[in-house]
Scaffold this active site. Structure first.
Site: not given
Ligand code: NAD
Length: 704
Positions: A179, A275
C-alpha cells in the site's frame, strides 16, 4: 518545478477526527501479503490490544476519535484506513482485491451512512484499497495514488472526478510495500517522508520533480521495513512505529516531533500506525496557489494480439512490457489455440498513468505484434530537413509490416530494422517502403506514431512454422554435428535451386584454422557473397602468403620469429597490386577465402573500422558506402551464415528482414543469443569454435 513551501502555521491544522476499529478480533488468520506469510496464528490479541490502546490514547490527546464496531469474522477490520477514503462529506468505499477483506466494506459503509457521509461508489470494477493507496498532500488539492499491487490504476480517473483534485499515480514495485501508506507519508508544509526503493523509476522522477531535496526525506530499508513511513501526522506530532535518528532530526528541523509507539503485533499482518486510523477531515484546497486541473491523467487503449501467445511466451512478454512501462492491464478476451500449430488471440486493455507513458508502452507492444483494437489510418508527416525524420517517426523492425492508409492495409517493401516508413504515391498507387533516416529527403512523407501499424511476428499456423519453431534455438548442448548436418542439407538444397547463401565472417575464422574449409565451401558453390572487414581479408591473405595468422604458424600453432609483421607485409603486397583481385591475377595470393572468391566470381564487401591496419585497397572506409555494399549483396539472400564476427553479424542482422534463414556461430553464448533471439523463427544459434564448425560443415557438404 518544485512546489513552493506553504506556510507551516496554515498547514498544521490538518488534524482529526480519525476513525479507528478496536482490535478485539484481530489476528493473522490468512495470507494476503508478504508480511502475513509464516505468521498465521502468531499474533497475540492481548498485546495487540495494549499497543492499539496506546496509539488510541496518543491520538485522542491530539484529535477526536470515532470508533466502528469490530466484527468477529473480520480480523483485518482493525486496519480502518483501508476501508475507504473520506473527502469533504463523501465516503468512497474500498473495493478490496482479496475476498478475505471484501466483507468489511458493508460495515464501514453502514458506519458512514449513520455518520451522515454521502457514500459514492467508484464506477466500474477497479480495485481500490481506500486511504491505504490514496493520500492527500495536506492543504492541497493533490491526492497521491498508489497502484501496482493492490489498487488498480483505473480507479484514479473516476476518483479524481469524485474528489475534485489532481491525482498523481505512483507505481509500487515491492510486494512488501503493498500500500502507498507503507512507504509514503505526505506532511503539511509541502513535505514528504518516503522510501524510494518501493517505487518504479518513473514514479521516483515524479516525486523528485515535485519536492525539493530539502522538502523530502528518504527513509532507508531498515526504517522502512520497521514501518517508519506508515505514520499519522496530527498537529505537529508524527506518530509511527519507529523513527530512526536521522528521520527524527529531519522531522524536528521541519517543526515536527516524532512519537514512536511500538505496534509490532500489527506488523505481523503488514500494518502499523497509519493503517489503524482513517482520516475523516480531508478538505483538499489549494492554499493560495492556482489549483491544478482535476484528473489523474490515466489513459487506456485496447490492443489485439495474435500468435503463439502461450507456448512461445508472447503473452507474458506483452504483459511484462505493460508493467515495465508503469502501466497495468486487463485481459478482456483470450482465445487459446488448442493445438501446437494453432495461434491464440487476445484482447488486452492497457492502462497507463499518462498519455505519454501509454504511447511509449503501445509503441513497444506494436513492435511485439500487437495492434490497436480500433484501428485508424497511420499518421503521416512531411520531412522538413534532408536526413532528419519527423520527431514522432515510427521505427521499423525486421518483421513484415502493414500500414493502413485511406482505410486500406499496405505491406511495406524492403523491410529492415531501424528505418522509417516512407509513403509514396496517391490512392491506389500508394506504396510504403523502408527508408533509412539518412536517406530521407525534404518533402517525403514518413509514417509517425503507432496508429494503423500491424507487425506480423508469426505467419498464420501451418507445418512450416511448426517445423521452424524447433530450430529457433541457441543451444550449445545440442550436438554440434547434428546441427551442422542439418545446415549442410539446407545449404545444398539452396545451391540446387540456384538460391543465395551469404557468409559473414570475422578474422577468427582464419585464426582457428577455418579458412581452408570456408574456401572449399566457396569453391563448391555454397557461398554466393562474402561480407567481412579488413581483418578477415588481411589475415586470410597473410595465411595464404606466409602460412601464419597474426604471426602464429597455422600448422604448428607456434609463433614465427618476425611473424607479427606478416599481416602488414601481406596488406602491403596487396596494396602494391592495387586490389585483391589483381593480387590473385598476379599470383601474389594463391589460396584462401578471398582467392576462391576472386576465382569463382563470388562478390565480397569488406567494411572498414577504426581497428583496421592498412587498410587493404578493397576495404570500404566510407561506412555508409560499406553499408550500401552489404545491403546490395544481402538482397535476395535465403540463408545468411554468420561466423565469429559480432560487429558485422549484428550489422547484417539489422539489415535483414524476418524470414531469412540465419545461422550464427560464435564461441560466446551472449553473442549467439543476441543474434539468434530475434523473435523470428528462422534462426539457429550454435555456440562452438568456428574452426571446428567449418571443418564439420565442409565434410558434411561433401558427403551429403
Ligand atoms: P568482433 O569482436 O566483432 O567479433 C569477434 C567474435 O568472434 C566475438 O563475438 C567472439 O566471441 C568470437 N570468437 C572468438 N573466438 C572464437 C572462436 N574460436 N570461435 C567462434 N567464435 C569466436 O571482432 P572482429 O569481427 O574480429 O573485428 C571487428 C573489426 O576489427 C573489423 O572491422 C575487422 O576488420 C577489424 N579488425 C582488423 C584487423 C586488421 O586490420 N588487421 C584485425 C582484426 C580485426
Amino acid at each position: 518545478m518544485w512546489r513552493r513551501k506553504s506556510r507551516l502555521s496554515g498547514a498544521m491544522s490538518a488534524d482529526g477526527p480519525f476513525l479507528m476499529c478496536p482490535p478485539r478480533f484481530y489476528g493473522v488468520d490468512y495470507v494476503i501479503n508478504a508480511w502475513m506469510d509464516g505468521n498465521v496464528g502468531r499474533a497475540d490479541r492481548g498485546v495487540a490490544q495494549r499497543q492499539w490502546d496506546k496509539l488510541h490514547a496518543a491520538l485522542a490527546a491530539r484529535a477526536s476519535i470515532e470508533l466502528v464496531e469490530p466484527i468477529a469474522t473480520l480480523p483485518d477490520m482493525a486496519f480502518s484506513a483501508n476501508a475507504g477514503l473520506v473527502c469533504h462529506d463523501l465516503f468512497i468505499p474500498a473495493r478490496f482485491r482479496f475476498v478475505e477483506r471484501q466483507p468489511e466494506v458493508a460495515y464501514y459503509v453502514e458506519w458512514a451512512r449513520r455518520r451522515g457521509l454521502r457514500v459514492v461508489d467508484l464506477p466500474g470494477e477497479p480495485t481500490f484499497e481506500g486511504e491505504g493507496d490514496a493520500l492527500f498532500q495536506p492543504g492541497e488539492a493533490l491526492l497521491w495514488g498508489g497502484y501496482g499491487v493492490r489498487t488498480s490504476l483505473r480507479a484514479f480517473e473516476p476518483l479524481a472526478e469524485i474528489v475534485d483534485a489532481e491525482i498523481v499515480p505512483l507505481r509500487l514495485v515491492d510486494e512488501r510495500f503493498y500500500h502507498l501508506d507503507t512507504c509514503f507519508c505526505p506532511l503539511p508544509g509541502g513535505r514528504l517522508v518516503y522510501h524510494p526503493e518501493a517505487f518504479d523509476a518513473a514514479s521516483l522522477a515524479t516525486i523528485t520533480a515535485r519536492f525539493a531535496p530539502s522538502d523530502r526525506f528518504e527513509v532507508g530499508s531498515h526504517d522502512a521495513l520497521s514501518f517508519a513511513c506508515n505514520a499519522i501526522c496530527v498537529g505537529s506530532t508524527v506518530i509511527t512505529n519507529f523513527a530512526g535518528e536521522a528521520l527524527r532530526r529531519c522531522l524536528e528541523s521541519w517543526g515536527f516531533e516524532a512519537l514512536a509507539l511500538p505496534l509490532d503485533e500489527f506488523i505481523l499482518a503488514g500494518g502499523a500506525a497509519k493503517c489503524l486510523a482513517l482520516r475523516l477531515t480531508n478538505r483538499p484546497v489549494a492554499l493560495g496557489r492556482p489549483q491544478r486541473t482535476a484528473g489523474a491523467g490515466v489513459r487506456e487503449r485496447e490492443i489485439d494480439i495474435r500468435g503463439h501467445l502461450l507456448d512461445r511466451g508472447l503473452m507474458n512478454q506483452v504483459l511484462d512490457e505493460i508493467t515495465r512501462g508503469g502501466g497495468s492491464f486487463e485481459v478482456e478476451a483470450l482465445q487459446a489455440g488448442l493445438r501446437h500449430d494453432q495461434t491464440s488471440t487476445a484482447r488486452v486493455r492497457v492502462i497507463a498513468p499518462s498519455a505519454d507513458s501509454l504511447d511509449a508502452v503501445l509503441g513497444r507492444l506494436v513492435q511485439l505484434g500487437a495492434h490497436i483494437a480500433d484501428d485508424k489510418d497511420a499518421r503521416v508527416e512531411k520531412v522538413l530537413q534532408d536526413g532528419v525524420a519527423p520527431e514522432g517517426f515510427y521505427g521499423t523492425t525486421i518483421f513484415p509490416t502493414d500500414v493502413r492508409l485511406d482505410g486500406r492495409w499496405r505491406r511495406a517493401g524492403q523491410q529492415r530494422m531501424d528505418a522509417t516508413f516512407v509513403v509514396d504515391g496517391e490512392s491506389d498507387a500508394t506504396k510504403v517502403e523502408c527508408r533509412l533516416i539518412r536517406e530521407l529527403r525534404a518533402g517525403e512523407r514518413v509514417v509517425c506514431g503507432i496508429e494503423g501499424i500491424r507487425v506480423h511476428r508469426s505467419k498464420p499456423g501451418g507445418a512450416r512454422e511448426a517445423f521452424r519453431f524447433m530450430s529457433a534455438t541457441a543451444s550449445s548442448e545440442r550436438r554440434v554435428e547434428l546441427a551442422v548436418e542439418r545446415i549442410a542439407w539446407e545449404m545444398l538444397r539452396i545451391r540446387e535451386r540456384g538460391g543465395r547463401i551469404v557468409v559473414v565472417a570475422g578474422p577468427v575464422v582464419v585464426h582457428t584454422g577455418g579458412a581452408p574449409h570456408l574456401a572449399k565451401l566457396i569453391e563448391r558453390g555454397c557461398v554466393q557473397a562474402l561480407l567481412g572487414g579488413n581483418g578477415l581479408a588481411a589475415h586470410d591473405i597473410e595465411a595464404a602468403i606466409f602460412g601464419t595468422s597474426l604471426g602464429i604458424d597455422l600448422q604448428r600453432g607456434i609463433p614465427i620469429p618476425g611473424g607479427h609483421q606478416h599481416h602488414l607485409k601481406a596488406i602491403n603486397r596487396v596494396r602494391a597490386c592495387g586490389s585483391i583481385a589483381r593480387a590473385v591475377e598476379e599470383g601474389v595470393v594463391r589460396a584462401g577465402i578471398l582467392y576462391e572468391c576472386v576465382r569463382h566470381g563470388v562478390p565480397f564487401a569488406l567494411a572498414g573500422s577504426i581497428r583496421d591496419d592498412g587498410p587493404l585497397p578493397d576495404t570500404l572506409m566510407d561506412l555508409i558506402e560499406a553499408q550500401r555494399a552489404y545491403a546490395r549483396l544481402l538482397a535476395g539472400a535465403e540463408m545468411i551464415v554468420m561466423l565469429a564476427s559480432m560487429l558485422h553479424a549484428i550489422g547484417v542482422g539489422n539489415m535483414t528482414p524476418a524470414g531469412v534463414r540465419l545461422i550464427c556461430v560464435d564461441i560466446s553464448p551472449a553473442v549467439v543469443t543476441k543474434l539468434a533471439d530475434r523473435g523470428s523463427l528462422e534462426s539457429t544459434g550454435i555456440v562452438t569454435d568456428v574452426g571446428l564448425f567449418l571443418n564439420l560443415l565442409e565434410q558434411a557438404t561433401a558427403e551429403v
